[in-house]
Write an enzyme that holds these catalytic residues in place. Structure first.
Site, mmCIF file in Angstrom:
data_model
loop_
_atom_site.group_PDB
_atom_site.id
_atom_site.type_symbol
_atom_site.label_atom_id
_atom_site.label_comp_id
_atom_site.label_asym_id
_atom_site.label_seq_id
_atom_site.Cartn_x
_atom_site.Cartn_y
_atom_site.Cartn_z
ATOM 1 N N ASN A 156 122.855 2.050 -113.844
ATOM 2 C CA ASN A 156 123.781 3.195 -114.021
ATOM 3 C C ASN A 156 122.946 5.210 -114.071
ATOM 4 O O ASN A 156 122.056 5.214 -114.493
ATOM 5 C CB ASN A 156 123.672 2.933 -115.494
ATOM 6 C CG ASN A 156 124.602 3.907 -116.111
ATOM 7 O OD1 ASN A 156 125.292 4.396 -115.549
ATOM 8 N ND2 ASN A 156 124.777 4.064 -117.739
ATOM 9 N N TRP A 157 124.124 5.465 -113.089
ATOM 10 C CA TRP A 157 123.472 6.570 -112.790
ATOM 11 C C TRP A 157 123.974 7.521 -113.603
ATOM 12 O O TRP A 157 123.610 8.849 -113.692
ATOM 13 C CB TRP A 157 123.556 6.612 -111.173
ATOM 14 C CG TRP A 157 122.898 5.896 -109.991
ATOM 15 C CD1 TRP A 157 121.837 5.016 -110.215
ATOM 16 C CD2 TRP A 157 123.799 5.907 -108.649
ATOM 17 N NE1 TRP A 157 121.992 4.485 -109.419
ATOM 18 C CE2 TRP A 157 122.736 5.123 -108.319
ATOM 19 C CE3 TRP A 157 124.417 6.574 -107.726
ATOM 20 C CZ2 TRP A 157 122.719 4.358 -106.728
ATOM 21 C CZ3 TRP A 157 124.453 6.401 -106.866
ATOM 22 C CH2 TRP A 157 123.631 5.456 -106.766
ATOM 23 N N HIS B 33 129.214 2.002 -123.456
ATOM 24 C CA HIS B 33 128.218 3.086 -123.483
ATOM 25 C C HIS B 33 128.111 3.477 -124.541
ATOM 26 O O HIS B 33 129.176 4.502 -124.707
ATOM 27 C CB HIS B 33 127.936 3.617 -121.911
ATOM 28 C CG HIS B 33 126.625 4.251 -121.931
ATOM 29 N ND1 HIS B 33 125.565 5.203 -122.302
ATOM 30 C CD2 HIS B 33 125.743 2.880 -121.047
ATOM 31 C CE1 HIS B 33 124.381 4.857 -122.437
ATOM 32 N NE2 HIS B 33 124.594 4.171 -121.699
ATOM 33 N N GLU C 189 121.486 -2.733 -126.061
ATOM 34 C CA GLU C 189 121.247 -1.215 -125.044
ATOM 35 C C GLU C 189 120.624 -0.370 -126.853
ATOM 36 O O GLU C 189 122.018 0.324 -127.724
ATOM 37 C CB GLU C 189 121.993 -0.060 -124.978
ATOM 38 C CG GLU C 189 122.037 -0.743 -123.044
ATOM 39 C CD GLU C 189 122.208 0.040 -122.457
ATOM 40 O OE1 GLU C 189 121.860 0.461 -121.357
ATOM 41 O OE2 GLU C 189 123.212 1.077 -122.351
ATOM 42 N N GLY D 26 116.508 6.463 -122.911
ATOM 43 C CA GLY D 26 116.348 7.111 -122.445
ATOM 44 C C GLY D 26 114.839 8.168 -123.231
ATOM 45 O O GLY D 26 114.248 9.091 -123.128
ATOM 46 N N SER E 96 115.494 2.491 -121.542
ATOM 47 C CA SER E 96 114.093 2.385 -120.929
ATOM 48 C C SER E 96 113.469 1.693 -120.198
ATOM 49 O O SER E 96 111.967 1.497 -120.535
ATOM 50 C CB SER E 96 112.977 3.331 -122.008
ATOM 51 O OG SER E 96 113.428 4.091 -122.310
ATOM 52 N N GLY F 137 118.774 3.188 -117.134
ATOM 53 C CA GLY F 137 119.485 4.074 -116.372
ATOM 54 C C GLY F 137 118.347 5.288 -115.354
ATOM 55 O O GLY F 137 118.122 4.660 -113.706
ATOM 56 N N GLY F 138 117.593 5.928 -116.258
ATOM 57 C CA GLY F 138 116.160 7.166 -115.610
ATOM 58 C C GLY F 138 115.781 6.273 -114.379
ATOM 59 O O GLY F 138 115.226 6.659 -112.965
#
Ligand code: 13P
Length: 254
Positions: free
Chosen positions: A9-10, A95, A167, A173, A214, A235-236
């Site tokens: 997921n950008w 989300h 999530e 994050g 994360s 994500g990141g």
């Protein structure tokens, strides 16, 4: 075990040229991705070009959201039918960043899931408790409510697939590793809740439960070593092609 599902997921983190560059790099590495199902979710503005870049590879395309109607007077919204024109196979729904920042309600989420199923796009329903809900002992109550409101009254045909991404909002994050025992236990609860909503066979064969929060190349192995964790939503750590490929390599080892 079935192939693990790894969804990138950008979010809204990259500009157009960085997105296309990342897609090219991921595609370049994708010959090594056999045995893992890899999905990229760029911004809508890059969907068409990323689709062109990944064509012919084993990478699939996902979107970060969609609207709950196929067509109409809905200024600024994106139809899942248009996404289908660009070979989008998965759409993230509900989300926590949309629930929190855009007031996305459980009714909207339900309507999105329902429509996606009718047009053969796999919804990736994101659920998870906030830190306060967890502190107040409400985690299971929240997960139950989110799942029921999203799926209640839905019927899966044989070809339909569903993904539930657990999530925990407070982990997204944060860089925190979560005790894999807790993740496993939560996935067991989610699976039990799904058995209340769908036939056992449907849950076993057509629904995947994945973990997000994360996830990186250091911690992925401890999560997906548990067979009930059928993949991850990243994500990141998906924004760097080398790091993302290391995540995939770790998933393949298991
Ligand atoms: P991070 O991996 O950056 O924590 O993001 C998780 C997420 O929200 C994926 O949808």
């Amino acid at each position: 075990m079935e192939n693990p599902l790894i969804i990138a997921n950008w979010k809204m983190k990259l500009n157009a040229s960085d997105s296309l560059d990342l897609a090219k790099r991921v595609k370049k590495a994708s010959a090594k991705y056999n045995g893992v199902e890899v999905v990229l979710c760029p911004s809508f503005t890059e969907i068409a070009q990323v689709n062109e870049i990944i064509k012919g590879s084993n990478i699939k395309l996902g979107a970060q959201d969609c609207f709950w109607e196929e067509q109409g007077s809905f200024t600024g919204e994106i139809s899942p039918k248009s996404l289908q024109d660009y070979d989008v196979k998965y759409v993230l729904v509900g989300h926590s960043e949309r629930r929190q920042n855009l007031g996305e309600t459980e009714e909207m989420i339900h309507k999105k899931v329902r429509l996606l199923l009718t047009i053969d796009i796999t919804p990736v329903l994101c659920i998870g408790e906030t830190f306060e809900e967890r502190q107040d002992g409400l985690k299971d109550v929240v997960l139950t409510r989110q799942l029921h409101n999203a799926f209640n009254g839905l019927w899966l045909n044989k070809s339909d697939r569903l993904v539930v991404a657990y999530e925990p909002v407070w982990v997204i994050g944060s860089g925190q590793d979560i005790d894999p025992d807790e993740i496993e236990h939560t996935h067991q609860i989610i699976r039990q809740l799904l058995y209340d909503l769908f036939e056992d066979r449907v849950v076993d064969e057509q629904v995947k439960i994945i973990y997000g929060g994360s996830v990186d190349s250091e911690n992925i192995a401890q999560y997906i070593a548990r067979p009930i964790v059928q993949g991850v939503l990243v994500g990141g750590a998906s924004l760097d092609a080398t790091h993302f490929s290391t995540i995939i390599a770790q998933a393949k080892k298991l």
